[in-house]
Design a protein around this motif. Structure first.
Motif, PDB file in Angstrom:
ATOM      1  N   GLN A 110      52.793  17.983  40.045  1.00  0.00           N
ATOM      2  CA  GLN A 110      53.333  18.406  37.965  1.00  0.00           C
ATOM      3  C   GLN A 110      51.718  17.403  37.767  1.00  0.00           C
ATOM      4  N   VAL A 111      51.284  18.845  37.264  1.00  0.00           N
ATOM      5  CA  VAL A 111      49.647  18.607  36.283  1.00  0.00           C
ATOM      6  C   VAL A 111      49.963  17.817  34.968  1.00  0.00           C
ATOM      7  N   THR A 112      49.291  16.623  35.066  1.00  0.00           N
ATOM      8  CA  THR A 112      49.750  16.151  33.622  1.00  0.00           C
ATOM      9  C   THR A 112      48.178  15.168  33.084  1.00  0.00           C
ATOM     10  N   ASP A 113      47.081  15.860  34.343  1.00  0.00           N
ATOM     11  CA  ASP A 113      45.728  14.988  33.672  1.00  0.00           C
ATOM     12  C   ASP A 113      44.777  16.218  33.501  1.00  0.00           C
ATOM     13  N   ILE A 114      44.126  15.990  33.064  1.00  0.00           N
ATOM     14  CA  ILE A 114      42.901  17.303  32.512  1.00  0.00           C
ATOM     15  C   ILE A 114      42.041  17.058  33.392  1.00  0.00           C
ATOM     16  N   ALA A 115      41.825  16.414  34.409  1.00  0.00           N
ATOM     17  CA  ALA A 115      40.240  15.723  35.236  1.00  0.00           C
ATOM     18  C   ALA A 115      41.283  16.375  36.352  1.00  0.00           C
ATOM     19  N   ASP A 116      42.236  16.191  36.446  1.00  0.00           N
ATOM     20  CA  ASP A 116      43.384  16.907  37.861  1.00  0.00           C
ATOM     21  C   ASP A 116      43.318  18.283  37.847  1.00  0.00           C
ATOM     22  N   ALA A 117      43.529  19.083  36.991  1.00  0.00           N
ATOM     23  CA  ALA A 117      43.664  20.062  36.443  1.00  0.00           C
ATOM     24  C   ALA A 117      42.000  21.227  37.467  1.00  0.00           C
ATOM     25  N   MET A 118      41.279  20.423  36.398  1.00  0.00           N
ATOM     26  CA  MET A 118      40.195  20.525  36.388  1.00  0.00           C
ATOM     27  C   MET A 118      39.677  20.680  37.572  1.00  0.00           C
ATOM     28  N   ILE A 119      39.365  19.728  38.389  1.00  0.00           N
ATOM     29  CA  ILE A 119      38.997  19.097  40.220  1.00  0.00           C
ATOM     30  C   ILE A 119      40.453  20.520  41.223  1.00  0.00           C
ATOM     31  N   LEU A 120      41.640  20.627  41.024  1.00  0.00           N
ATOM     32  CA  LEU A 120      42.500  21.454  41.055  1.00  0.00           C
ATOM     33  C   LEU A 120      41.724  22.898  41.469  1.00  0.00           C
ATOM     34  N   ARG A 121      41.295  23.397  39.919  1.00  0.00           N
ATOM     35  CA  ARG A 121      40.482  24.626  39.837  1.00  0.00           C
ATOM     36  C   ARG A 121      39.935  25.001  40.926  1.00  0.00           C
ATOM     37  N   ARG A 122      38.617  24.126  40.754  1.00  0.00           N
ATOM     38  CA  ARG A 122      37.680  24.131  41.462  1.00  0.00           C
ATOM     39  C   ARG A 122      38.120  24.117  43.231  1.00  0.00           C
ATOM     40  N   MET A 123      39.103  23.171  43.965  1.00  0.00           N
ATOM     41  CA  MET A 123      39.660  22.904  45.488  1.00  0.00           C
ATOM     42  C   MET A 123      40.339  24.231  45.526  1.00  0.00           C
ATOM     43  N   PHE A 124      41.080  24.495  44.756  1.00  0.00           N
ATOM     44  CA  PHE A 124      41.746  25.822  45.531  1.00  0.00           C
ATOM     45  C   PHE A 124      41.936  27.064  44.877  1.00  0.00           C
ATOM     46  N   THR A 125      40.989  27.456  44.349  1.00  0.00           N
ATOM     47  CA  THR A 125      40.960  28.714  43.673  1.00  0.00           C
ATOM     48  C   THR A 125      41.469  29.955  45.079  1.00  0.00           C
ATOM     49  N   GLY A 126      41.883  30.292  44.846  1.00  0.00           N
ATOM     50  CA  GLY A 126      42.347  31.402  45.928  1.00  0.00           C
ATOM     51  C   GLY A 126      43.104  30.982  47.305  1.00  0.00           C
ATOM     52  N   VAL A 127      43.947  30.239  47.114  1.00  0.00           N
ATOM     53  CA  VAL A 127      44.354  29.595  48.088  1.00  0.00           C
ATOM     54  C   VAL A 127      46.174  30.332  47.963  1.00  0.00           C
ATOM     55  N   CYS A 128      47.106  30.057  49.004  1.00  0.00           N
ATOM     56  CA  CYS A 128      48.371  29.970  48.653  1.00  0.00           C
ATOM     57  C   CYS A 128      48.617  27.895  49.290  1.00  0.00           C
ATOM     58  N   ASP A 129      49.365  28.135  48.362  1.00  0.00           N
ATOM     59  CA  ASP A 129      50.017  26.451  47.128  1.00  0.00           C
ATOM     60  C   ASP A 129      51.276  26.558  47.643  1.00  0.00           C
ATOM     61  N   VAL A 130      51.803  25.376  48.812  1.00  0.00           N
ATOM     62  CA  VAL A 130      53.700  25.829  49.015  1.00  0.00           C
ATOM     63  C   VAL A 130      53.405  23.912  48.264  1.00  0.00           C
ATOM     64  N   LEU A 131      54.369  24.208  46.863  1.00  0.00           N
ATOM     65  CA  LEU A 131      54.661  23.811  46.152  1.00  0.00           C
ATOM     66  C   LEU A 131      56.231  23.070  46.056  1.00  0.00           C
ATOM     67  N   ARG A 132      56.348  22.177  45.479  1.00  0.00           N
ATOM     68  CA  ARG A 132      57.882  21.128  44.921  1.00  0.00           C
ATOM     69  C   ARG A 132      57.622  20.256  44.166  1.00  0.00           C
TER      70      ARG A 132
END
Length: 113
Positions: free
Chosen positions: A62-84
């Motif tokens: 659950q993304v609730t923080d803009i800093a986390d969203a920005m980090i995730l965008r840079r780290m995981f662009t183009g990958v397959c994620d398994v989320l629950r």
């Protein structure tokens, strides 16, 4: 998620609670920036993570923080994620504030058997 993680034929895999994972990421970024102030930290941490595992499964995503969203965008662009998580990622990431691409997500929500 338990069955998937236990049975997926990937040797280097990690399962993590999303918020604990992000705390670790923020600590790693801080550590990189302490020794290399001009580095972003995100790219260096992402590179290190690729050596630690090939598959990352998040619990309670659950993304609730803009800093986390920005980090995730840079780290995981183009990958397959398994989320629950409590909310499907397509719903919680709809806001432009937190938008980052989740390519081919495999999602498990509380409604899944």
């Amino acid at each position: 998620m338990d069955l998937f993680f236990e049975n997926v034929p990937v040797a280097k895999k990690k399962r993590a609670h999303f918020h604990r994972f992000m705390q670790d990421i923020h600590e790693r970024i801080h550590e990189v920036k302490t020794y290399r102030p001009k580095a972003s930290g995100v790219d260096e941490v992402a590179e290190a993570l690729t050596k630690e595992f090939e598959l990352l499964c998040f619990d309670e995503f659950q993304v609730t923080d803009i800093a986390d969203a920005m980090i995730l965008r840079r780290m995981f662009t183009g990958v397959c994620d398994v989320l629950r998580g409590p909310v499907p990622p397509t719903h919680q990431l709809r806001s432009n504030l937190f938008l980052f691409p989740v390519h081919h997500p495999i999602t498990f929500t509380k409604e899944d058997p």
